[in-house]
Design a protein around this motif. Structure first.
Motif, short mmCIF file in Angstrom:
data_model
loop_
_atom_site.label_atom_id
_atom_site.label_comp_id
_atom_site.label_asym_id
_atom_site.label_seq_id
_atom_site.Cartn_x
_atom_site.Cartn_y
_atom_site.Cartn_z
N PHE A 1 48.53 30.61 43.21
CA PHE A 1 47.79 31.86 43.34
C PHE A 1 48.23 32.92 42.34
CE2 PHE A 1 47.20 29.96 47.54
CZ PHE A 1 45.84 30.11 47.70
N GLY A 2 49.19 32.61 41.49
CA GLY A 2 49.66 33.61 40.53
C GLY A 2 48.55 34.09 39.62
N GLU A 3 47.80 33.14 39.04
CA GLU A 3 46.71 33.51 38.15
C GLU A 3 45.60 34.25 38.91
OE1 GLU A 3 48.04 30.60 38.46
OE2 GLU A 3 48.64 29.77 36.51
N SER A 4 45.31 33.77 40.12
CA SER A 4 44.26 34.40 40.93
C SER A 4 44.61 35.85 41.24
CB SER A 4 44.06 33.62 42.24
OG SER A 4 43.15 34.27 43.09
N VAL A 5 45.88 36.09 41.59
CA VAL A 5 46.33 37.45 41.88
C VAL A 5 46.23 38.32 40.64
CG1 VAL A 5 48.37 38.82 42.43
CG2 VAL A 5 47.79 36.84 43.83
N ALA A 6 46.70 37.80 39.51
CA ALA A 6 46.66 38.59 38.27
C ALA A 6 45.24 38.94 37.87
CB ALA A 6 47.34 37.81 37.14
N ILE A 7 44.30 38.03 38.12
CA ILE A 7 42.91 38.27 37.74
C ILE A 7 42.22 39.21 38.73
CG2 ILE A 7 40.64 37.19 37.47
CD1 ILE A 7 42.23 34.65 36.55
N THR A 8 42.19 38.81 39.99
CA THR A 8 41.43 39.57 40.99
C THR A 8 42.08 40.91 41.30
OG1 THR A 8 40.69 37.49 41.97
CG2 THR A 8 40.44 39.49 43.30
N GLN A 9 43.37 40.87 41.62
CA GLN A 9 44.04 42.10 41.97
C GLN A 9 44.31 42.97 40.73
OE1 GLN A 9 44.66 39.27 43.99
NE2 GLN A 9 43.42 40.47 45.41
N GLY A 10 44.55 42.32 39.59
CA GLY A 10 44.73 43.09 38.36
C GLY A 10 43.48 43.85 37.99
N ALA A 11 42.34 43.18 38.05
CA ALA A 11 41.06 43.85 37.77
C ALA A 11 40.80 44.93 38.81
CB ALA A 11 39.93 42.84 37.75
N GLY A 12 41.15 44.65 40.08
CA GLY A 12 40.95 45.65 41.12
C GLY A 12 41.77 46.89 40.89
N LEU A 13 43.02 46.72 40.46
CA LEU A 13 43.86 47.88 40.19
C LEU A 13 43.33 48.70 39.02
CD1 LEU A 13 47.44 46.37 40.65
CD2 LEU A 13 46.43 48.23 41.98
#
Length: 487
Positions: A156-168
């Motif tokens: 989930f590292g990449e998923s977090v960086a993508i989804t949550q990174g874009a969200g932030l």
């Protein structure tokens, strides 16, 4: 030639299920909490500088975007997670093309319809807002589907960086524009920017090489899964957003804005569940797809935990609704305390239904969700408009909860057919949660009787909930160990 990443054996000695779940879940939880708390803080600021009617307009925009997405949603991401070939480049290529064509087609159809939608709600200013907002669907469609394949492997590292990174990034831009513009455009531009950054980050961190060469086996597998999902997302969306659509016609945009932000807060736990727990639940249950007994045992354990921790939370939100809304958004929002409490209960029931749906996905039987959603939709259609007209937001929220709760009876019946779930077994998952919820409600009510400032009262209510959760965590430590071990 680069070889695709091998599909891991979740129960193998080198990568046991429990260790993968713990590692992946920790990464997902940390990233999601940071991003969601940032959104929470953003809303606390924006509700104090942007008028409620602007949030009402944005609620209509988001509901409309979601409607067009849902009409064409066929479950490509779920297919990538569920299929054992989902990590292969040829499979991901077909998935990407389906989503990309879908996103472009939605924009081509929806943008010209914007004036008609604005006219339906008697809000002419919505036309340019909708056109800009619809562009987010193009970027969503072009996002790399490889991120979903990694979820099956609990990476989930990449998923977090993508989804949550874009969200932030979207949250920061929305907050800056909100301070500068103080209108709905700040919310719209932030939404589009977030979708764009999600697309960019997905190809940076989870790149694929789109090709015009379409693999026949991948196409067949995707279309077979999509057939089962056809229409399901549309029905699910309609029943989950029916209150916004109906209230947009029968109340002012100010009241809709107050209600929509109250719903956002009440559904905050469910949004965390969907982002943190749900991505773990499907792969966990997928590991048991060949054993009905193991599937049933895992499902009952997960469902019990949802009720056990969810009902005390809903009790706190119901009893302390007015103080919570006032502290988070400001005094005007206390006017929707009653519907807020109702939606808090709805949120927990919805989480329980998501676990049931995960069983269908894990067993490649998503079509079984259709009967549940159809019944829920029929009940909602029959009740929501007259209740919304008669009682406003309270009526709409009550219709949402009632339809979902009654439809859950059919969900239990479906699970009895496919995994042998007993009705008494299911009712047993509720018992401890109901007791904990009633105890929490009583303690929170006693806190409300104290003659203390509003902020202190809301804080004490939160501490009561945390104390109850602490006790429950201690009591349930054996159950958590069992889940961690993949049993």
């Amino acid at each position: 030639m680069n070889q695709p990443d091998p599909e891991p054996e979740l129960n193998g000695p080198d990568n046991p299920l429990g260790r993968s779940v713990l590692r992946g879940g920790s990464v997902l939880a940390a990233g999601t909490l940071i991003e969601r708390l940032a959104r929470f803080g953003r809303n606390m600021v924006l509700t104090r500088i942007i008028a409620p009617d602007q949030f009402g307009l944005m609620a209509i925009v988001l509901a409309t975007i979601g409607l067009f997405e849902a009409i064409t949603e066929v479950g490509v991401s779920q297919a990538v997670i569920q299929n054992k070939r989902g990590h292969l480049p040829e499979f991901l290529n077909v998935a990407w093309w389906i989503n990309t064509v879908r996103g472009l087609a939605i924009f081509a159809v929806a943008a010209p319809l914007s004036p008609l939608i604005a006219g339906f709600y008697s809000q002419p200013p919505l036309t340019p807002i909708l056109i800009v907002a619809f562009s987010s669907l193009i970027f969503t469609g072009m996002t790399s589907p490889k991120v979903y394949a990694l979820q099956r492997q609990f990476r989930f590292g990449e998923s977090v960086a993508i989804t949550q990174g874009a969200g932030l990034l979207g949250t920061v831009l929305t907050l800056v524009l909100g301070v500068l513009w103080q209108n709905v455009w700040a919310l719209v531009v932030g939404t589009v920017f977030e979708a764009f950054m999600r697309f960019v980050l997905s190809f940076v961190l989870c790149p694929i090489r789109p090709s015009f060469r379409i693999d026949k086996q991948s196409r067949r597998d995707l279309f077979a899964f999509m057939k089962g999902m056809l229409g399901l997302a549309f029905m699910t969306f309609l029943v989950s957003q029916a209150d916004i659509f109906v209230l947009g016609r029968v109340v002012s945009t100010r009241v809709l804005g107050l209600y929509s932000m109250a719903v956002t807060l009440a559904m905050f736990p469910q949004s965390l569940f969907a982002k943190i727990v749900q991505p773990l639940v499907v792969p966990i249950l997928t590991a048991f797809q060949d054993s009905d007994d193991q599937m049933r045992a895992a499902y009952l354990r997960l469902e019990r935990l949802v009720w056990l921790f969810g009902l005390p939370m809903a009790a706190t939100m119901m009893v302390a609704a007015a103080p919570l809304l006032t502290v988070v958004y400001g005094r005007p929002y206390a006017a929707v305390a009653v519907p807020f409490g109702i939606i808090a209960i709805y949120s927990v029931v919805y989480m329980a239904s998501m676990v049931s749906f995960s069983v269908y996905l894990a067993m490649a039987r998503p079509e079984l969700q259709r009967s549940f959603t159809l019944l829920r939709g029929l009940l909602l259609v029959a009740a929501i408009y007259p209740l919304a007209v008669a009682f406003g937001p309270v009526g709409a929220a009550s219709a949402m909860l009632g339809a979902l709760a009654l439809a859950m009876l059919l969900q239990i019946h479906n699970l009895k057919r496919i995994i042998g779930l007993g009705y008494v077994e299911y009712l047993g998952t509720l018992r401890a949660g109901v007791v904990a919820g009633l105890a929490t409600a009583a303690l929170t009510w006693l806190v409300g009787l104290l003659d203390i400032p509003l902020l202190a009262g809301a804080a004490l209510a939160g501490l009561v909930l945390l104390a109850v959760w602490g006790v429950l965590l201690f009591r349930e430590r054996a159950g958590f160990r069992a889940l961690r071990a993949g049993k």
